[in-house]
Design a protein around this motif. Structure first.
Motif, PDB file in Angstrom:
ATOM      1  N   PHE A 198       0.838  -1.189   0.000  1.00 17.77           N
ATOM      2  CA  PHE A 198       0.000   0.000   0.000  1.00 17.77           C
ATOM      3  C   PHE A 198       0.873   1.239   0.000  1.00 17.77           C
ATOM      4  O   PHE A 198       1.786   1.360   0.812  1.00 17.77           O
ATOM      5  CB  PHE A 198      -0.889   0.035   1.249  1.00 17.77           C
ATOM      6  CG  PHE A 198      -2.057  -0.894   1.183  1.00 17.77           C
ATOM      7  CD1 PHE A 198      -3.137  -0.610   0.359  1.00 17.77           C
ATOM      8  CD2 PHE A 198      -2.086  -2.044   1.937  1.00 17.77           C
ATOM      9  CE1 PHE A 198      -4.219  -1.461   0.294  1.00 17.77           C
ATOM     10  CE2 PHE A 198      -3.163  -2.908   1.884  1.00 17.77           C
ATOM     11  CZ  PHE A 198      -4.239  -2.607   1.062  1.00 17.77           C
ATOM     12  N   ASP A 199       0.574   2.148  -0.919  1.00 13.68           N
ATOM     13  CA  ASP A 199       1.196   3.461  -0.877  1.00 13.68           C
ATOM     14  C   ASP A 199       0.204   4.390  -0.216  1.00 13.68           C
ATOM     15  O   ASP A 199      -1.004   4.223  -0.352  1.00 13.68           O
ATOM     16  CB  ASP A 199       1.494   3.976  -2.289  1.00 13.68           C
ATOM     17  CG  ASP A 199       2.681   3.278  -2.920  1.00 13.68           C
ATOM     18  OD1 ASP A 199       3.481   2.698  -2.168  1.00 13.68           O
ATOM     19  OD2 ASP A 199       2.803   3.320  -4.155  1.00 13.68           O
ATOM     20  N   VAL A 200       0.696   5.385   0.496  1.00 13.44           N
ATOM     21  CA  VAL A 200      -0.184   6.390   1.080  1.00 13.44           C
ATOM     22  C   VAL A 200       0.029   7.670   0.302  1.00 13.44           C
ATOM     23  O   VAL A 200       1.111   8.256   0.320  1.00 13.44           O
ATOM     24  CB  VAL A 200       0.111   6.595   2.582  1.00 13.44           C
ATOM     25  CG1 VAL A 200      -0.795   7.666   3.154  1.00 13.44           C
ATOM     26  CG2 VAL A 200      -0.075   5.298   3.340  1.00 13.44           C
ATOM     27  N   LYS A 201      -1.005   8.081  -0.428  1.00  8.84           N
ATOM     28  CA  LYS A 201      -0.965   9.326  -1.185  1.00  8.84           C
ATOM     29  C   LYS A 201      -1.566  10.411  -0.303  1.00  8.84           C
ATOM     30  O   LYS A 201      -2.424  10.140   0.540  1.00  8.84           O
ATOM     31  CB  LYS A 201      -1.786   9.208  -2.475  1.00  8.84           C
ATOM     32  CG  LYS A 201      -1.396   8.046  -3.351  1.00  8.84           C
ATOM     33  CD  LYS A 201      -0.130   8.302  -4.085  1.00  8.84           C
ATOM     34  CE  LYS A 201       0.116   7.177  -5.084  1.00  8.84           C
ATOM     35  NZ  LYS A 201       1.192   7.447  -5.969  1.00  8.84           N
ATOM     36  N   GLU A 202      -1.141  11.647  -0.516  1.00  6.59           N
ATOM     37  CA  GLU A 202      -1.648  12.736   0.309  1.00  6.59           C
ATOM     38  C   GLU A 202      -2.316  13.793  -0.555  1.00  6.59           C
ATOM     39  O   GLU A 202      -1.803  14.166  -1.607  1.00  6.59           O
ATOM     40  CB  GLU A 202      -0.508  13.368   1.116  1.00  6.59           C
ATOM     41  CG  GLU A 202      -0.990  14.415   2.080  1.00  6.59           C
ATOM     42  CD  GLU A 202       0.095  14.912   3.020  1.00  6.59           C
ATOM     43  OE1 GLU A 202      -0.254  15.526   4.041  1.00  6.59           O
ATOM     44  OE2 GLU A 202       1.279  14.697   2.723  1.00  6.59           O
ATOM     45  N   ILE A 203      -3.475  14.257  -0.094  1.00  6.90           N
ATOM     46  CA  ILE A 203      -4.195  15.350  -0.757  1.00  6.90           C
ATOM     47  C   ILE A 203      -4.275  16.476   0.266  1.00  6.90           C
ATOM     48  O   ILE A 203      -4.776  16.269   1.374  1.00  6.90           O
ATOM     49  CB  ILE A 203      -5.617  14.903  -1.178  1.00  6.90           C
ATOM     50  CG1 ILE A 203      -5.535  13.730  -2.113  1.00  6.90           C
ATOM     51  CG2 ILE A 203      -6.397  16.068  -1.729  1.00  6.90           C
ATOM     52  CD1 ILE A 203      -6.011  13.903  -3.493  1.00  6.90           C
ATOM     53  N   LYS A 204      -3.778  17.650  -0.102  1.00  4.79           N
ATOM     54  CA  LYS A 204      -3.791  18.795   0.816  1.00  4.79           C
ATOM     55  C   LYS A 204      -4.827  19.805   0.359  1.00  4.79           C
ATOM     56  O   LYS A 204      -4.937  20.092  -0.829  1.00  4.79           O
ATOM     57  CB  LYS A 204      -2.418  19.454   0.856  1.00  4.79           C
ATOM     58  CG  LYS A 204      -1.355  18.591   1.477  1.00  4.79           C
ATOM     59  CD  LYS A 204      -0.034  19.314   1.567  1.00  4.79           C
ATOM     60  CE  LYS A 204       1.000  18.424   2.239  1.00  4.79           C
ATOM     61  NZ  LYS A 204       2.285  19.102   2.368  1.00  4.79           N
ATOM     62  N   MET A 205      -5.577  20.331   1.317  1.00  2.00           N
ATOM     63  CA  MET A 205      -6.596  21.336   1.035  1.00  2.00           C
ATOM     64  C   MET A 205      -6.525  22.428   2.092  1.00  2.00           C
ATOM     65  O   MET A 205      -5.879  22.265   3.119  1.00  2.00           O
ATOM     66  CB  MET A 205      -7.998  20.711   1.055  1.00  2.00           C
ATOM     67  CG  MET A 205      -8.258  19.676   0.004  1.00  2.00           C
ATOM     68  SD  MET A 205      -9.959  19.114   0.104  1.00  2.00           S
ATOM     69  CE  MET A 205      -9.951  17.803  -1.084  1.00  2.00           C
TER      70      MET A 205
ATOM     71  N   SER B  80      -8.528  13.433  -8.176  1.00  2.00           N
ATOM     72  CA  SER B  80      -7.248  12.807  -7.806  1.00  2.00           C
ATOM     73  C   SER B  80      -7.468  11.766  -6.712  1.00  2.00           C
ATOM     74  O   SER B  80      -6.921  10.657  -6.768  1.00  2.00           O
ATOM     75  CB  SER B  80      -6.258  13.852  -7.299  1.00  2.00           C
ATOM     76  OG  SER B  80      -5.935  14.749  -8.312  1.00  2.00           O
ATOM     77  N   LEU B  81      -8.276  12.109  -5.717  1.00  2.00           N
ATOM     78  CA  LEU B  81      -8.561  11.198  -4.614  1.00  2.00           C
ATOM     79  C   LEU B  81      -9.205   9.914  -5.136  1.00  2.00           C
ATOM     80  O   LEU B  81      -8.801   8.810  -4.762  1.00  2.00           O
ATOM     81  CB  LEU B  81      -9.481  11.894  -3.604  1.00  2.00           C
ATOM     82  CG  LEU B  81      -9.813  11.116  -2.349  1.00  2.00           C
ATOM     83  CD1 LEU B  81      -9.515  11.970  -1.130  1.00  2.00           C
ATOM     84  CD2 LEU B  81     -11.254  10.706  -2.332  1.00  2.00           C
TER      85      LEU B  81
ATOM     86  N   GLY C  13      -5.955   1.451  -5.677  1.00  2.00           N
ATOM     87  CA  GLY C  13      -5.706   0.620  -4.503  1.00  2.00           C
ATOM     88  C   GLY C  13      -4.808   1.256  -3.463  1.00  2.00           C
ATOM     89  O   GLY C  13      -4.310   0.568  -2.570  1.00  2.00           O
ATOM     90  N   ASP C  14      -4.576   2.551  -3.551  1.00  2.00           N
ATOM     91  CA  ASP C  14      -3.728   3.229  -2.579  1.00  2.00           C
ATOM     92  C   ASP C  14      -4.567   3.852  -1.469  1.00  2.00           C
ATOM     93  O   ASP C  14      -5.730   4.186  -1.673  1.00  2.00           O
ATOM     94  CB  ASP C  14      -2.916   4.342  -3.259  1.00  2.00           C
ATOM     95  CG  ASP C  14      -1.940   3.799  -4.278  1.00  2.00           C
ATOM     96  OD1 ASP C  14      -1.397   2.707  -4.044  1.00  2.00           O
ATOM     97  OD2 ASP C  14      -1.726   4.461  -5.307  1.00  2.00           O
TER      98      ASP C  14
END
Length: 172
Positions: A87-94, A109-110, A117-118
């Motif tokens: 599992f990769d952890v992607k980050e979305i910043k707002m 993107s999310l 699968g991330d």
């Protein structure tokens, strides 16, 4: 100094028990024999005596090609490692005052990350007086949760960490 321990099952002269349950090269049960007879049978057939089940009483040994056995075991281990999902952890910043169009771009993107699968870590950064209104951030995270509920589950609920609010989502 003791010699280094070998990895894998014991073979041939490394087997140090008086009797073993012997299985032939074709998989047939030969029975309980003493170790010298088992080693002689292995030598006569041009194969190795390999300990399959060392904890049995007496230990179970089989006549087989030890090099081929180790190769097959290594292939199985490599195949299992390939099938393992990381599992990769992607980050979305707002920001709390995000506009509708910017929100839609971030949500696309999310959804893409979750579809691959991330896991996704959604971070809302507060600056200045925004810190006085964490409920705006909670409302934004609630909106994100509602929009992604068909394909994602919440792994870590929203929590404040310093100047940012964080929530972690994982694919269903």
């Amino acid at each position: 100094m003791a010699p280094p321990e070998k990895s894998g099952p014991r073979a041939n002269e490394d087997i140090r028990v008086p009797q073993v349950r012997l299985i032939g090269a074709d998989g047939s049960q030969v029975g309980v024999v003493n170790i010298q007879a088992a080693l002689r049978a292995a030598e006569d057939s041009g194969l190795d005596l390999v300990e399959i089940s060392p904890n049995a009483d007496p230990p179970v040994c089989k006549l087989l090609d030890y090099g081929k056995y180790k190769y097959e075991a290594q292939k199985k281990a490599n195949e299992a490692r390939k099938r393992q999902k990381t599992f990769d952890v992607k980050e979305i910043k707002m920001r709390p005052g995000i506009d509708d169009h910017d929100y839609d771009v971030k949500m696309r993107s999310l959804m893409k990350f979750l579809g691959e699968g991330d896991k996704v870590k959604v971070t809302i950064r507060f600056r200045g007086r925004e810190l006085a209104h964490p409920e705006i951030g909670r409302r934004l995270l609630g909106r994100i949760q509602d929009d992604a509920e068909e394909i994602a589950k919440i792994e870590a609920m929203a929590r404040m960490e310093g100047r940012q609010m964080i929530m972690v989502m994982a694919p269903k």
